[in-house]
Structure formats: structure tokens, C-alpha cells
Design an enzyme around this catalytic site. Structure first.
Site, PDB file in Angstrom:
ATOM      1  N   GLY A  82       0.790  -1.289   0.314  1.00  0.00           N
ATOM      2  CA  GLY A  82       0.035  -0.471   0.017  1.00  0.00           C
ATOM      3  C   GLY A  82       1.025   1.469  -0.198  1.00  0.00           C
ATOM      4  O   GLY A  82       2.277   1.136   0.301  1.00  0.00           O
ATOM      5  N   SER A 124      -3.746   0.838  10.553  1.00  0.00           N
ATOM      6  CA  SER A 124      -2.982   1.651  10.773  1.00  0.00           C
ATOM      7  C   SER A 124      -4.015   2.439  12.478  1.00  0.00           C
ATOM      8  O   SER A 124      -4.898   2.763  11.978  1.00  0.00           O
ATOM      9  CB  SER A 124      -2.518   2.832  10.538  1.00  0.00           C
ATOM     10  OG  SER A 124      -1.809   3.662  10.538  1.00  0.00           O
ATOM     11  N   TYR A 148      -4.819   8.428   2.874  1.00  0.00           N
ATOM     12  CA  TYR A 148      -4.095   7.934   3.231  1.00  0.00           C
ATOM     13  C   TYR A 148      -5.031   7.269   4.781  1.00  0.00           C
ATOM     14  O   TYR A 148      -5.361   6.395   4.030  1.00  0.00           O
ATOM     15  CB  TYR A 148      -2.454   8.478   4.150  1.00  0.00           C
ATOM     16  CG  TYR A 148      -2.406   6.839   4.275  1.00  0.00           C
ATOM     17  CD1 TYR A 148      -1.999   5.644   4.446  1.00  0.00           C
ATOM     18  CD2 TYR A 148      -2.392   7.240   5.737  1.00  0.00           C
ATOM     19  CE1 TYR A 148      -1.529   5.090   4.872  1.00  0.00           C
ATOM     20  CE2 TYR A 148      -1.844   6.152   6.351  1.00  0.00           C
ATOM     21  CZ  TYR A 148      -1.065   5.086   6.254  1.00  0.00           C
ATOM     22  OH  TYR A 148      -0.270   3.661   7.150  1.00  0.00           O
ATOM     23  N   LYS A 152      -6.931   3.632   4.700  1.00  0.00           N
ATOM     24  CA  LYS A 152      -6.884   2.394   6.122  1.00  0.00           C
ATOM     25  C   LYS A 152      -8.549   1.967   6.357  1.00  0.00           C
ATOM     26  O   LYS A 152      -8.827   0.948   6.773  1.00  0.00           O
ATOM     27  CB  LYS A 152      -6.319   2.540   7.226  1.00  0.00           C
ATOM     28  CG  LYS A 152      -4.904   2.498   6.576  1.00  0.00           C
ATOM     29  CD  LYS A 152      -4.389   1.551   6.056  1.00  0.00           C
ATOM     30  CE  LYS A 152      -2.714   1.723   5.668  1.00  0.00           C
ATOM     31  NZ  LYS A 152      -2.106   0.425   5.150  1.00  0.00           N
ATOM     32  N   ASN A 198       8.916  11.143   8.008  1.00  0.00           N
ATOM     33  CA  ASN A 198       8.356  10.293   9.073  1.00  0.00           C
ATOM     34  C   ASN A 198       9.661  10.835  10.288  1.00  0.00           C
ATOM     35  O   ASN A 198      11.202  11.153   9.524  1.00  0.00           O
ATOM     36  CB  ASN A 198       8.326   8.399   9.227  1.00  0.00           C
ATOM     37  CG  ASN A 198       7.059   8.153   8.802  1.00  0.00           C
ATOM     38  OD1 ASN A 198       6.991   7.556   7.788  1.00  0.00           O
ATOM     39  ND2 ASN A 198       6.116   8.825   9.041  1.00  0.00           N
ATOM     40  N   ARG A 230       3.993  10.400  20.633  1.00  0.00           N
ATOM     41  CA  ARG A 230       3.795   9.109  20.033  1.00  0.00           C
ATOM     42  C   ARG A 230       4.099   7.501  20.461  1.00  0.00           C
ATOM     43  O   ARG A 230       5.156   7.577  21.290  1.00  0.00           O
ATOM     44  CB  ARG A 230       4.484   9.011  18.358  1.00  0.00           C
ATOM     45  CG  ARG A 230       3.805  10.228  17.140  1.00  0.00           C
ATOM     46  CD  ARG A 230       2.401   9.751  17.155  1.00  0.00           C
ATOM     47  NE  ARG A 230       2.414  11.158  16.395  1.00  0.00           N
ATOM     48  CZ  ARG A 230       1.484  12.320  16.341  1.00  0.00           C
ATOM     49  NH1 ARG A 230       1.606  12.126  17.679  1.00  0.00           N
ATOM     50  NH2 ARG A 230       1.421  13.458  16.052  1.00  0.00           N
TER      51      ARG A 230
END
Ligand code: UDP
Length: 339
Positions: A82, A124, A148, A152, A198, A230
Site C-alpha cells: 500500500g 494503522s 491515506y 485504511k 517520518n 507517539r
């Protein structure tokens, strides 16, 4: 088991393939190599000590996918393939919907035709949307803030609807938090094309001298030090979570299982940067920038369900994640070789 791994040349896919082979499974990788370099295959083979069966094609090609299922006996699918860049999905939404939904639909059709009922899906934590309370639990409603994320959410819905129509299906929706780290050998890791979106690959590229300094998106969040929090999870723990899910599906009573794969621990941008400085042995330059559009202050998992039902737990620490990332990045400053 003979396991078809879509996107098996990617970051999480490649680490999962190595663990599957080590457990004695027969692995068949399908990858388009649009976002992965073919040279990862030799690295996987060096770690497993055996040749890897790889088919280079795009799973949105329904006829080609159908032929593969007709030719091979497949017991289960792990579906990683993906597109995954949030910003790019805003620029190219149609590509994201076409690719991410297309691969899933094509796989489901072929599975249905050939009686394959087991699938582990790479979802995710982005499906928890913008306002979810932390720690995030699987029962929360799903939504998204960018194309995005919607792909998902939509893929999860497609699997749920397919499972209503065919209760024999056994599908795991694995909601990853923030995968980082690398194989402890230093021979496999994350290799994003262009400027990393990221945090961890960006820090690693600063440390290796490919980028001048880290830009931190926001220093005024209501968090421990003002920077975003995170739940970083080592890719080796994440890979092990897929194998635990695959095993669990063989005894599952329900067609759909949803599991968070995270550590349950929140880490701020500055805390991750400091851990990386310890790993690479020097100070890394940074500046505080405005917040990035669409970012949330804090995201971390409640991993209780996965811990209980999968007998799985993330064990690697933030320091392990940084040490392994640094080993990979310092040994491969430009990522995987081109040829
Ligand atoms: N981040 C940052 N600088 C970067 C990339 C990310 O400060 O160059 C921050 C981002 O705002 C977030 C955290 O690092 O708080 C993790 O971002 P990433 O894009 O890795 O993951 P996600 O936002 O999807 O959880």
C-alpha cells in the site's frame, strides 16, 4: 503454512518475511517495487540462508493476482502492500484510493475464488482519527483526516463487509502505532525515497550527515515537553505481532479480529531525539518549527487486547530502537544499494 506476503519487500514486510521463514513457513512475496528496492531481496536471503520466492507485479492487476492464486497453493495472506505517505495522499488522492483499495479488492476476489480464508491486514492507528482519547482502545470509532487514513478506514470496512457475507473468513486488522528500528544485524531497515516524512528516518539521516538538522513540528503541544508524543514500536516486535496474529486466526471464533500493535508507552519528539543522540554518540541539531497540519498532540496504544489474546508483547525499548536504527543507517548511509 504457505504465506503470501504482499509488500514483502517493504520495511515491515521484509522483517516479517525473515521471521516467517525462520519459523519454517513457506513465503511467497508479491511486491510492485514502486517504493522498495529489489536489493532488499538479497538481504532477506542472506539472513534466512535460503532463496526467496518473489513475484514483481502490482496487485491491482486482478488477472495477474488471480493467476497467482490459481498456480500456487496459498494458506494465508499477510497484506502489507500500500501507499503510506500522508502528505502525498493529499496531493494524489485518486492514486491512493485506486492503489490501496484496488490491491485489497483484487486479493479478496482471488481469495474467495480459491478458498483462502485467512488474512492479516496492515492497518494503522491513523484510523482513530483526530480526537481519540489516549491510550487508544480498539473499540473507539474510526475516522480519518487525510486520504491515506481514509484508505485504511475503508479497507477495514471492506474486510468487515466481506466477513458478513462470508463468515468463514478469518481476518486480523492490525493497527500499528509508529514502526521504527531495524534488524539487529544492521542489514535491513527503513529506506524512504526522498525527504523522509517520518521522524525516525529523518533523525537517522541527520545523524549520518544527509540532512543538516531536524525540524520539530510544534513545541507548544500540551505534552511533557511541548513536542508531539507517539508510541514507537520496534519493527522486530511488530513483525512478531503479525506471526502471533496469524497463529491466533487459526483458532479464532470470529471472522474479524482487531488488535492494536503498540507498546503502550508515549515518547515525545525531544525524548526520541535524545535517545538517538545516546545511540550515535553525538548531539544532533534541531529547530522548533510551526505545527504540521493534521498532527495530533498524543497518540499511544492500549495494547491490552493484543497482549492478552495474542500472547504477544512489545519488548524492545526506545534505546533498542535507536541503537538498531543507527546500526542500519551508519552501515547503509544511502539505504539499500540501487542494483
Ligand atoms: N515530526 C517532527 N519532525 C519531522 C517528522 C515528524 O517533529 O521531521 C514529529 C511529528 O510532528 C509527530 C512525530 O514526530 O509529533 C511523529 O511523526 P511521524 O510523521 O513519524 O508519525 P505520525 O505523525 O504519523 O504519527
Amino acid at each position: 503454512m504457505r504465506v503470501l506476503v504482499s509488500g514483502g519487500a517493504g520495511f515491515v514486510g521484509s522483517h516479517t518475511v525473515v521471521q516467517l521463514v525462520a519459523e519454517g513457513h513457506h513465503v511467497l512475496v508479491v511486491d510492485s517495487f514502486v517504493n522498495a528496492k529489489p536489493s532488499v531481496v538479497a538481504r532477506i536471503e542472506a539472513l534466512t540462508g535460503q532463496p526467496l520466492d518473489v513475484r514483481a507485479f502490482d496487485l491491482t492487476d486482478r488477472d495477474r493476482t488471480e493467476r497467482l492464486f490459481a498456480e500456487e497453493s496459498i494458506d494465508a495472506v499477510i497484506h502489507f502492500a500500500g501507499f503510506k505517505a500522508v502528505g502525498e495522499s493529499v496531493e494524489r488522492p485518486v492514486d491512493y484510493y485506486e492503489n490501496n483499495l484496488g490491491t485489497t479488492l483484487s486479493l479478496l476476489r482471488a481469495m474467495e475464488k480459491h478458498g483462502v480464508t485467512t488474512l492479516v491486514f496492515s492497518s494503522s492507528a491513523t484510523v482513530y482519527g483526530a480526537d481519540a482519547p489516549v491510550p487508544m482502545r480498539e473499540e473507539l470509532p474510526t475516522s480519518a483526516t487525510n486520504p491515506y487514513g481514509w484508505t485504511k478506514v475503508m479497507q477495514e470496512q471492506i474486510f468487515r463487509d466481506a466477513a458478513v457475507a462470508d463468515p468463514a473468513l478469518r481476518i486480523a486488522l492490525l493497527r500499528y502505532f509508529n514502526p521504527v528500528g531495524a534488524h539487529p544485524s544492521g542489514t535491513m531497515g527503513e529506506d524512504p525515497a526522498g525527504i523522509p516524512n517520518n521522524l525516525m528516518p529523518f533523525i537517522a539521516q541527520v545523524a549520518v550527515g544527509r540532512r543538516e538538522k531536524l525540524g520539530i513540528f510544534g513545541g507548544d503541544y500540551p505534552t511533557v515537553d511541548g513536542t508531539g508524543v507517539r508510541d514507537y514500536i520496534h519493527v522486530e516486535d511488530l513483525a512478531a505481532g503479525h506471526i502471533a496474529a496469524l497463529h491466533r486466526l487459526t483458532q479464532a471464533d470470529e471472522p474479524i479480529s482487531v488488535w492494536n500493535l503498540g507498546t503502550g508507552q508515549g515518547t515525545s519528539v525531544l525524548q526520541l531525539l535524545r535517545a538517538f543522540e545516546r545511540a550515535c554518540g553525538r548531539e544532533l541539531p534541531y529547530e522548533i518549527l510551526p505545527r504540521r497540519a493534521g498532527d495530533i498532540a498524543e497518540s499511544y496504544a492500549d495494547p491490552t487486547r493484543a497482549n492478552a489474546e495474542l500472547g504477544w508483547r512489545a519488548t524492545r525499548t526506545i534505546d533498542d530502537m535507536c541503537v538498531d536504527t543507527w546500526r542500519w543507517q551508519s552501515q547503509n548511509p544511502h539505504g539499500y544499494p540501487d542494483a
